[in-house]
Design a protein around this motif. Structure first.
Motif, short mmCIF file in Angstrom:
data_model
loop_
_atom_site.label_atom_id
_atom_site.label_comp_id
_atom_site.label_asym_id
_atom_site.label_seq_id
_atom_site.Cartn_x
_atom_site.Cartn_y
_atom_site.Cartn_z
N ARG A 60 -11.17 -47.43 48.75
CA ARG A 60 -12.52 -47.33 49.27
C ARG A 60 -12.60 -48.10 50.58
O ARG A 60 -11.72 -48.89 50.91
CB ARG A 60 -13.53 -47.90 48.26
CG ARG A 60 -13.60 -47.14 46.94
CD ARG A 60 -14.20 -45.76 47.09
NE ARG A 60 -15.51 -45.82 47.74
CZ ARG A 60 -16.65 -46.15 47.09
NH1 ARG A 60 -16.63 -46.43 45.78
NH2 ARG A 60 -17.79 -46.18 47.74
N THR A 61 -13.68 -47.91 51.31
CA THR A 61 -13.91 -48.68 52.53
C THR A 61 -14.48 -50.05 52.18
O THR A 61 -15.55 -50.15 51.58
CB THR A 61 -14.90 -47.93 53.45
OG1 THR A 61 -14.29 -46.70 53.87
CG2 THR A 61 -15.24 -48.77 54.68
N GLU A 110 -22.06 -47.68 47.55
CA GLU A 110 -22.18 -46.56 46.62
C GLU A 110 -21.70 -45.28 47.29
O GLU A 110 -21.98 -45.04 48.47
CB GLU A 110 -23.63 -46.40 46.18
CG GLU A 110 -23.84 -45.30 45.15
CD GLU A 110 -25.29 -45.16 44.72
OE1 GLU A 110 -25.60 -44.22 43.98
OE2 GLU A 110 -26.11 -46.01 45.15
N LYS A 111 -20.95 -44.48 46.53
CA LYS A 111 -20.42 -43.23 47.07
C LYS A 111 -20.92 -42.07 46.24
O LYS A 111 -20.67 -42.01 45.03
CB LYS A 111 -18.89 -43.26 47.06
CG LYS A 111 -18.24 -42.03 47.68
CD LYS A 111 -16.72 -42.17 47.69
CE LYS A 111 -16.05 -40.98 48.35
NZ LYS A 111 -14.58 -41.14 48.39
N THR A 112 -21.63 -41.16 46.87
CA THR A 112 -22.12 -39.98 46.15
C THR A 112 -21.15 -38.83 46.34
O THR A 112 -20.56 -38.67 47.42
CB THR A 112 -23.51 -39.57 46.66
OG1 THR A 112 -23.44 -39.31 48.06
CG2 THR A 112 -24.52 -40.69 46.40
N GLN A 113 -20.98 -38.04 45.31
CA GLN A 113 -20.05 -36.92 45.35
C GLN A 113 -20.81 -35.60 45.22
O GLN A 113 -21.66 -35.45 44.35
CB GLN A 113 -19.05 -37.03 44.19
CG GLN A 113 -18.08 -38.20 44.31
CD GLN A 113 -16.91 -37.88 45.23
OE1 GLN A 113 -16.90 -36.87 45.92
NE2 GLN A 113 -15.93 -38.76 45.24
N PRO A 138 -17.19 -52.09 47.65
CA PRO A 138 -17.55 -50.92 48.47
C PRO A 138 -18.97 -50.48 48.19
O PRO A 138 -19.54 -50.79 47.12
CB PRO A 138 -16.54 -49.86 48.01
CG PRO A 138 -16.19 -50.26 46.61
CD PRO A 138 -16.21 -51.77 46.61
#
Length: 209
Positions: A15-16, A193-196, A191
């Motif tokens: 992740r970033t 939050e990452k939405t898919q 990191p």
């Protein structure tokens, strides 16, 4: 764990991470080994092998981000970058980059692309995009590899603003084209939050048994 499961878990973990420290979980030799493995094993179209990597560690890494700070600071003086944005966002971000362990610079050497463009005229306009594809694979390989060593990382693109200064400071051939900068260090934050988007909208499978 099967190798494919390990690969998937590393891909999920990559992740970033922006909050990094200069504490390294491994000796420098392991980072060098990983960089060399990328150059030797990541494929390139027609085996052009045009990607070039420059690894900057510790004090040399810090010097790079001093260069970036100096270059962007000059843009503040000309009015190209608003002073409030510089003080409150850009400068703290760059100082965060400097606080890490190292940076990998990704380059392309056009001298290794041109002969193929001339030899295979039918594909002459495709060799440069194909080289960028290979460069991106090097970036991903190293990002996931650094994750496996216990690092966090983030990918930056301060080219072409810093190209000339970096080439001069580290004796990089001026014809090499800088593509990206991968900053890495000990992760000190999480990191975002990452939405898919739904997989069903992004993958199609035919012939499954």
């Amino acid at each position: 764990m099967a190798p494919i499961d390990t690969l998937i878990e590393l891909a999920k973990a990559r992740r970033t991470i922006y909050k990094l420290s200069n504490q390294s979980p491994v000796p420098d030799s392991k980072i060098e080994e990983l960089v060399n493995a990328a150059i030797e094993n990541v494929p390139s179209s027609f085996n052009t092998q045009s990607t070039r990597l420059v690894l900057l560690l510790h004090q040399e890494h810090e010097k790079l981000w001093d260069v970036v700070i100096e270059v962007l600071g000059g843009l503040v003086k000309t009015g190209a970058v608003p002073e409030d944005l510089w003080k409150n966002q850009t400068l703290p971000k760059l100082q965060g980059m400097k606080a890490a362990v190292g940076t990998i610079l990704f380059y392309e050497d056009p001298a290794h692309i041109k002969p193929f463009s001339e030899k295979f005229a039918l594909y002459k306009d495709q060799f440069e995009p194909w080289a960028q594809h290979s460069n991106a694979m090097h970036q991903y390989f190293l990002w996931v590899g650094l994750e496996s060593l216990g690092f966090g990382a983030n990918l930056q693109h301060y080219n072409p603003l810093i190209d000339a200064q970096v080439a001069q400071k580290w004796n990089v051939p001026t014809e090499w084209k800088l593509v990206a900068q991968l900053v890495f260090g000990k992760p000190e934050g999480q990191p975002g939050e990452k939405t898919q988007k739904p997989i069903s909208e992004r993958v199609k499978i035919y012939g499954k048994i």
